[in-house]
Design a protein around this motif. Structure first.
Motif, mmCIF file in Angstrom:
data_model
loop_
_atom_site.group_PDB
_atom_site.id
_atom_site.type_symbol
_atom_site.label_atom_id
_atom_site.label_comp_id
_atom_site.label_asym_id
_atom_site.label_seq_id
_atom_site.Cartn_x
_atom_site.Cartn_y
_atom_site.Cartn_z
ATOM 1 N N ALA A 128 0.866 -1.229 0.066
ATOM 2 C CA ALA A 128 0.046 -0.068 0.103
ATOM 3 C C ALA A 128 0.582 1.116 -0.157
ATOM 4 O O ALA A 128 2.190 1.300 0.224
ATOM 5 N N ALA A 129 0.495 2.276 -0.327
ATOM 6 C CA ALA A 129 0.978 3.485 -0.330
ATOM 7 C C ALA A 129 1.630 4.008 1.009
ATOM 8 O O ALA A 129 1.051 3.649 2.220
ATOM 9 N N PRO A 130 2.768 4.390 1.128
ATOM 10 C CA PRO A 130 3.478 5.056 2.424
ATOM 11 C C PRO A 130 2.392 5.954 3.102
ATOM 12 O O PRO A 130 2.025 6.730 2.504
ATOM 13 N N GLN A 131 2.488 5.680 4.473
ATOM 14 C CA GLN A 131 1.620 6.825 5.402
ATOM 15 C C GLN A 131 2.643 7.853 5.734
ATOM 16 O O GLN A 131 3.023 8.126 6.672
ATOM 17 N N ASP A 132 2.818 8.626 4.526
ATOM 18 C CA ASP A 132 3.607 9.595 4.610
ATOM 19 C C ASP A 132 2.968 10.910 3.861
ATOM 20 O O ASP A 132 2.539 10.705 2.630
ATOM 21 N N LYS A 133 2.873 12.091 4.654
ATOM 22 C CA LYS A 133 1.785 13.005 3.941
ATOM 23 C C LYS A 133 2.531 13.594 2.653
ATOM 24 O O LYS A 133 1.918 14.468 1.957
ATOM 25 N N LYS A 134 3.798 13.437 2.559
ATOM 26 C CA LYS A 134 4.580 14.111 1.383
ATOM 27 C C LYS A 134 4.439 13.242 0.283
ATOM 28 O O LYS A 134 4.768 13.531 -0.889
ATOM 29 N N TYR A 135 3.895 12.041 0.369
ATOM 30 C CA TYR A 135 3.761 11.293 -0.620
ATOM 31 C C TYR A 135 2.754 11.577 -1.757
ATOM 32 O O TYR A 135 1.721 11.916 -1.419
ATOM 33 N N ALA A 136 3.033 11.681 -2.977
ATOM 34 C CA ALA A 136 2.259 12.249 -4.116
ATOM 35 C C ALA A 136 2.106 11.160 -5.166
ATOM 36 O O ALA A 136 2.208 11.646 -6.296
ATOM 37 N N GLY A 137 2.166 9.935 -5.048
ATOM 38 C CA GLY A 137 1.903 8.998 -5.959
ATOM 39 C C GLY A 137 3.007 8.652 -6.972
ATOM 40 O O GLY A 137 2.857 7.869 -7.726
ATOM 41 N N GLU A 138 4.229 8.769 -6.232
ATOM 42 C CA GLU A 138 5.421 8.315 -6.998
ATOM 43 C C GLU A 138 5.685 6.777 -7.124
ATOM 44 O O GLU A 138 5.005 6.201 -6.194
ATOM 45 N N PRO A 139 6.043 6.432 -8.083
ATOM 46 C CA PRO A 139 6.395 4.934 -8.346
ATOM 47 C C PRO A 139 7.088 4.129 -7.664
ATOM 48 O O PRO A 139 8.180 3.853 -7.987
ATOM 49 N N THR A 140 7.062 4.065 -6.398
ATOM 50 C CA THR A 140 8.089 3.325 -5.420
ATOM 51 C C THR A 140 7.535 2.074 -5.237
ATOM 52 O O THR A 140 6.481 1.425 -5.827
ATOM 53 N N GLN A 141 8.370 1.284 -4.464
ATOM 54 C CA GLN A 141 8.298 -0.211 -4.476
ATOM 55 C C GLN A 141 8.304 -0.954 -3.009
ATOM 56 O O GLN A 141 8.840 -0.150 -2.106
ATOM 57 N N LEU A 142 7.714 -1.985 -3.070
ATOM 58 C CA LEU A 142 7.903 -2.973 -2.058
ATOM 59 C C LEU A 142 8.667 -4.208 -2.547
ATOM 60 O O LEU A 142 8.054 -4.862 -3.491
ATOM 61 N N VAL A 143 9.596 -4.790 -2.036
ATOM 62 C CA VAL A 143 10.230 -5.769 -2.610
ATOM 63 C C VAL A 143 10.576 -6.924 -1.396
ATOM 64 O O VAL A 143 11.251 -6.704 -0.478
ATOM 65 N N ILE A 144 10.095 -8.287 -1.458
ATOM 66 C CA ILE A 144 10.130 -9.138 -0.378
ATOM 67 C C ILE A 144 10.856 -10.397 -1.224
ATOM 68 O O ILE A 144 10.610 -10.948 -2.315
ATOM 69 N N GLY A 145 11.891 -10.858 -0.275
ATOM 70 C CA GLY A 145 12.761 -11.814 -1.003
ATOM 71 C C GLY A 145 11.911 -13.391 -0.778
ATOM 72 O O GLY A 145 10.785 -13.286 -1.334
#
Length: 262
Positions: free
Chosen positions: A66-83
């Motif tokens: 899910a999107a980060p719980q950060d008020k600065k987040y503006a929809g940038e295409p960031t990631q979660l990577v799990i091994g």
């Protein structure tokens, strides 16, 4: 796919290995990539740019990516990577990264992550860690290999927890925890070395002797941190089997930004 329950919603564009199993009412978004042998439990949500390696077990009601719980987040295409080979129990929530950091939240291999654990944006979790029920990692936290964090423990933003460290139940961690240490409480205090953990991992007596001496220098001889580091740098001459452990400790202390628990 015959392994996907008919009530699950798998978006077009999602990449699932044919061996993946998906339980009832799970929701998988279009940018998800799920590797071989993974099982996704009932009612799980996997969204955003989330990548899972092989043989992860995700129990019901987990929410990954899910999107980060950060008020600065503006929809940038960031990631979660799990091994690989991680166990992720019920109601866990892992968020994607932010562009203010690496844009990536990463979790390594063979971790045992119990129910209701929250891993916030830009965290780095290593390999073979144990995060007990209700552990909460704030943003930018780093947890090194083989660390153990007890249930109901909160970890402050940007804190680093070293390899082989252990935090007791309901601890408040607002400063960095050096490798090998056992900490506990609120306010947090170092209670000693994680001796039982090191013994279970097969540390020989000569190596343990060097680690015990590092503990004495940091916590029992009244030295400043700078003086303790200088003394530790000389330990490999008398404790050669602990040379790699000394290097690990000195590297950790050099990278600390919040100060260590002392």
């Amino acid at each position: 796919m015959s392994n996907v329950h008919p009530t699950a919603l798998v978006a077009d564009g999602a990449s699932l290995h044919p061996s993946v199993t998906v339980g009832p009412y799970a929701v998988i978004g279009p940018q998800a990539v799920i590797g071989p042998g993974c099982s996704v439990g009932a009612h799980c949500v996997i969204e955003g740019r989330t990548t899972l390696g092989a043989d992860n077990r995700i129990f019901p009601f987990a929410c990954l990516g899910a999107a980060p719980q950060d008020k600065k987040y503006a929809g940038e295409p960031t990631q979660l990577v799990i091994g690989q080979r991680n166990t992720i129990r019920e109601f866990c929530t892992f968020n994607r990264g932010t562009v203010q950091d690496r844009g990536l939240t990463s979790i390594g291999d063979d971790n045992w992550i119990m129910a209701y654990v929250h891993i916030a944006h830009d965290c780095v979790v290593g390999n073979q860690t144990i995060l007990a029920n209700n552990v909460t990692l704030a943003g930018h936290v780093q947890v090194a290999d083989l660390a153990i964090i007890g249930g109901l423990t909160g970890v402050h933003q940007f804190v680093k927890i070293g390899a082989h460290a252990m935090a007791g139940f309901a601890s408040r961690i607002a400063q960095d925890v050096p490798p090998f240490m056992m900490v506990d409480g609120n306010p947090l205090a170092v209670r000693g070395l994680n001796l039982e953990g090191l013994r279970r991992r097969g540390f020989p007596a000569a190596r343990m002797a060097g680690i015990k001496q590092m503990y004495r220098l940091l916590y029992r001889q009244g030295l400043t941190l700078e003086a303790a580091c200088q003394a530790m740098a000389e330990l490999p001459a008398t404790h050669p089997q602990a040379a790699a452990d000394v290097a690990l400790m000195l590297s950790f202390l050099a990278a600390c930004t919040r100060g260590i628990v002392r």
